[in-house]
Scaffold this active site. Structure first.
Site, PDB file in Angstrom:
ATOM      1  CB  THR A 108      -0.952  -0.029   1.216  1.00 45.70           C
ATOM      2  OG1 THR A 108      -1.560   1.243   1.347  1.00 45.70           O
ATOM      3  CG2 THR A 108      -0.255  -0.372   2.502  1.00 45.70           C
ATOM      4  CE  LYS A 158      -5.857  16.770  11.790  1.00 46.77           C
ATOM      5  NZ  LYS A 158      -5.068  16.289  10.663  1.00 46.77           N
ATOM      6  CD1 TRP A 163     -10.152  17.888  13.788  1.00 47.25           C
ATOM      7  CD2 TRP A 163     -11.159  15.892  13.970  1.00 47.25           C
ATOM      8  NE1 TRP A 163      -9.377  17.091  14.601  1.00 47.25           N
ATOM      9  CE2 TRP A 163      -9.974  15.873  14.732  1.00 47.25           C
ATOM     10  CE3 TRP A 163     -11.960  14.756  13.921  1.00 47.25           C
ATOM     11  CZ2 TRP A 163      -9.559  14.741  15.436  1.00 47.25           C
ATOM     12  CZ3 TRP A 163     -11.556  13.641  14.622  1.00 47.25           C
ATOM     13  CH2 TRP A 163     -10.372  13.630  15.370  1.00 47.25           C
TER      14      TRP A 163
HETATM   15  P1  ADP Z   1      -3.733   3.558  -0.819  1.00 49.11           P
HETATM   16  O1  ADP Z   1      -3.368   3.664   0.635  1.00 49.11           O
HETATM   17  O2  ADP Z   1      -2.623   3.289  -1.730  1.00 49.11           O
HETATM   18  O3  ADP Z   1      -4.678   4.649  -1.278  1.00 49.11           O
HETATM   19  P2  ADP Z   1      -5.772   1.624  -0.281  1.00 49.11           P
HETATM   20  O4  ADP Z   1      -6.653   1.193  -1.382  1.00 49.11           O
HETATM   21  O5  ADP Z   1      -5.336   0.607   0.675  1.00 49.11           O
HETATM   22  O6  ADP Z   1      -4.555   2.227  -0.956  1.00 49.11           O
HETATM   23  O7  ADP Z   1      -6.485   2.817   0.460  1.00 49.11           O
HETATM   24  C1  ADP Z   1      -7.384   2.584   1.482  1.00 49.11           C
HETATM   25  C2  ADP Z   1      -7.982   3.890   1.918  1.00 49.11           C
HETATM   26  O8  ADP Z   1      -8.820   4.420   0.906  1.00 49.11           O
HETATM   27  C3  ADP Z   1      -8.875   3.775   3.124  1.00 49.11           C
HETATM   28  O9  ADP Z   1      -8.133   3.782   4.305  1.00 49.11           O
HETATM   29  C4  ADP Z   1      -9.763   5.005   2.974  1.00 49.11           C
HETATM   30  O10 ADP Z   1      -9.132   6.163   3.470  1.00 49.11           O
HETATM   31  C5  ADP Z   1      -9.892   5.142   1.493  1.00 49.11           C
HETATM   32  N1  ADP Z   1     -11.161   4.567   1.016  1.00 49.11           N
HETATM   33  C6  ADP Z   1     -11.382   3.357   0.510  1.00 49.11           C
HETATM   34  N2  ADP Z   1     -12.664   3.192   0.149  1.00 49.11           N
HETATM   35  C7  ADP Z   1     -13.290   4.350   0.429  1.00 49.11           C
HETATM   36  C8  ADP Z   1     -14.630   4.833   0.282  1.00 49.11           C
HETATM   37  N3  ADP Z   1     -15.591   4.087  -0.237  1.00 49.11           N
HETATM   38  N4  ADP Z   1     -14.893   6.082   0.689  1.00 49.11           N
HETATM   39  C9  ADP Z   1     -13.921   6.858   1.218  1.00 49.11           C
HETATM   40  N5  ADP Z   1     -12.654   6.472   1.364  1.00 49.11           N
HETATM   41  C10 ADP Z   1     -12.328   5.237   0.983  1.00 49.11           C
END
Ligand code: ADP
Length: 542
Positions: free
Chosen positions: A181, A437, A442
């Site tokens: 990731t 912030k 927030w």
């Molecule tokens: P990267 O960290 O490379 O972006 P990930 O796919 O693992 O890859 O990212 C996960 C993050 O994406 C979650 O922690 C969240 O912040 C965001 N995320 C995933 N799905 C959603 C969604 N449906 N709505 C809002 N944020 C989302």
């Protein structure tokens, strides 16, 4: 009950026994290709023999650098079912990151698409563990000239390999796949998926109230197979015998709409930017028959309410919202509208549809404040989402310190700030690092940008926090206008639009108009880059 290992072999075998007549469609660089799961199974077995011939031993990592196509799908099962670990490589990583993840995972062999070889050539001198490169060029196609060595042709290796292969009975806890990731600071972090985790995640995804993938479905993952395993969809589709449509590298809205129409796709999965593109295409008057679609699954970042609404009201298409992360295999929550909310007034309906949903069966969640206390389910109080369950990572690969930071007391602390309403629907307000912030309060950048995206002239919008002397941070809106509105809409128009929709102190201090919003390697708004552009004076504010 029996002690029965939960491994991917069960998925592959069920497909072999039951679905040999069903089809896989694959868009290649030069042509469209289709074959049956019957043919697929034979090639998966040949491929398992190829891996053995290349010296891949149980537990070895094998990299894939590829678009979504049938050869990638063959690797999806041949690698883990033979006991090795499939490491999907994100082809949009910077070269230094790519060599970092390959070295960190110690990939032994890399299977790559011919058009991606230049990427590998650039980093080849830095790769410490790779013994073979296999190029997935088409049958009969000349391999491109390359400095990589030793290099093999996928099709040639397969054609020489025997078709018989007995997949071993593996321990369900053995690693099957891994994915890195993109971390905001420092190097990417690796997550290893066990057979057991993928098995249980696939079961949950197939459940009717989750993705509900059935034999009769035609599934098109637009989300790359290197992005958290295309959200598990290839595993589920193979298991259930659903036809797969793999769109290759042409991901423009027209190509995708054409494929949905041509192959009668029922379920397709992708990040919001993909579906925003499709929506714009339709709104521009393009005509496609998309009536086969049950839903468009959207995740990876927040799906704007306006987009969900437009798809449904103008085109009768349902957008199904899901949430997850690499660390959660990835499906963690999904928005099914509860039966008694289906007939709710439109505003209430879409407010729920735009939330990220309820926890998947099999997982547990809690939402905690900074002191670690659970917050009430009132739809207002924000807290950090914590998850645990059989497909939640318990650590990052070979990263004890960063693991201890994120996984504490048996819970994964997601870093996502959410609210939970009385019905249990979670709503992601922000990643903790993206929250604005302002004066000790927030502001949810996600909420704000989705409100801006409901403006009819706005194609895309994102909000970042910029430093402020008095308030610590204030929101700045970065907006891309639709073609027809360029030059005709002012900052004031955007801010006026917000006045009756958000509280006064949430109104951004400024709006900048951009040609495009920079995206991350997995297609999300790149707020880190925008903050940097702001710091370097590259955003025309004021
Ligand atoms: P990267 O960290 O490379 O972006 P990930 O796919 O693992 O890859 O990212 C996960 C993050 O994406 C979650 O922690 C969240 O912040 C965001 N995320 C995933 N799905 C959603 C969604 N449906 N709505 C809002 N944020 C989302």
């Amino acid at each position: 009950m029996m002690e029965y290992p939960l491994t991917l072999k069960n998925l592959l075998e069920r497909n072999r026994l039951l679905f040999s007549k069903k089809e896989v469609f694959s868009r290649l660089l030069a042509r469209d290709f289709r074959y049956t799961y019957g043919d697929y199974q034979k090639r998966v077995r040949r491929l398992a023999n190829v891996l053995k011939e290349l010296g891949v031993a149980p537990g070895d990592r094998v990299g894939t650098l590829a678009w979504n196509h049938h050869r990638h799908l063959e690797l999806y099962f041949a690698i883990p079912c033979s006991g090795a670990v499939m490491h999907t490589l994100n082809l949009r990583l910077f070269p230094e990151q790519l060599s970092y993840v390959i070295n960190h995972a110690e990939d032994k062999v890399i299977f790559a698409d011919p058009d991606l070889l230049p990427l590998l050539e650039r980093i080849a001198p830095d790769l410490k563990t790779v013994r073979h490169f296999v190029v997935m060029a088409d049958e009969g196609e000349q391999l491109p000239e390359t400095r990589l060595s030793p290099v093999h042709s996928y099709e040639e290796l397969l054609s020489r390999a025997p078709e018989e292969y007995d997949f071993p009975d593996l321990d369900e806890w053995s690693p099957a796949a891994m994915c890195y990731t993109t971390a905001t600071t420092g190097n990417p972090k690796g997550v290893v998926y066990t057979h057991r985790g993928l098995f249980l995640h696939s079961l949950a995804c197939a459940a009717a109230d989750m993705m509900g993938i059935r034999e009769e479905d035609v599934v098109m993952p637009v989300v790359p197979m290197f992005h958290a395993n295309a959200w598990g969809s290839p595993f589920v589709a193979v298991w259930m015998g659903s036809k797969l449509v793999l769109p290759g590298r042409r991901l423009d809205p027209g190509s995708l709409a054409g494929l949905i129409e041509q192959e009668r796709v029922t379920i397709t999965l992708g990040v919001p930017t993909i579906w925003l593109g499709l929506l714009q295409l339709l709104e521009g008057g393009a005509k496609y028959d998309l009536s086969s679609l049950c839903f468009l699954l959207v995740g990876g970042s927040a799906a704007p309410e306006g987009m969900i609404r437009s798809f449904r009201e103008k085109y009768g298409l349902y957008v199904q919202h899901a949430y997850g992360m690499t660390e959660t295999t990835p499906l963690a929550t999904l928005t099914r509208i509860k039966s008694y909310l289906k007939d709710a007034p439109a505003d209430r309906f879409y407010r729920v549809a735009a939330k990220q949903g309820v926890i998947a069966p099999g997982l547990e969640m809690k939402v905690v404040d900074e002191a670690g206390r659970e917050v009430p389910w009132d739809g207002k109080t924000m807290g950090e989402l914590c998850l645990r369950g059989p497909w939640i990572a318990k650590e990052y690969y070979r990263e004890p310190e960063r693991s201890a930071e994120a996984i504490r007391d048996g819970w994964l602390h997601t870093g996502d700030i959410v609210t939970v309403d009385e019905e249990g629907y979670i709503f992601i307000m922000d990643r903790s690092k993206d929250l604005v912030k302002s004066g000790g309060e927030w502001i949810s950048s996600v909420d704000l940008e989705n409100t801006i995206m409901a403006h009819p002239a706005v194609a895309e919008a994102t909000v970042i926090g910029i430093p402020h002397e008095k308030w610590q941070e204030r929101p700045l809106a970065c907006v891309v206008l639709k073609e027809a509105y360029k030059g005709k809409v002012s900052k004031e128009d955007i801010l006026d639009f917000l006045r009756d929709k958000v509280v006064r102190w949430w109104i951004p201090d400024d709006v900048v108009f951009l040609e495009a919003i920079p995206k991350t390697s997995v297609g999300k708004f790149n707020k880190k880059q925008l903050r940097q552009m702001y710091a370097e004076g590259k955003l025309a504010t004021g």
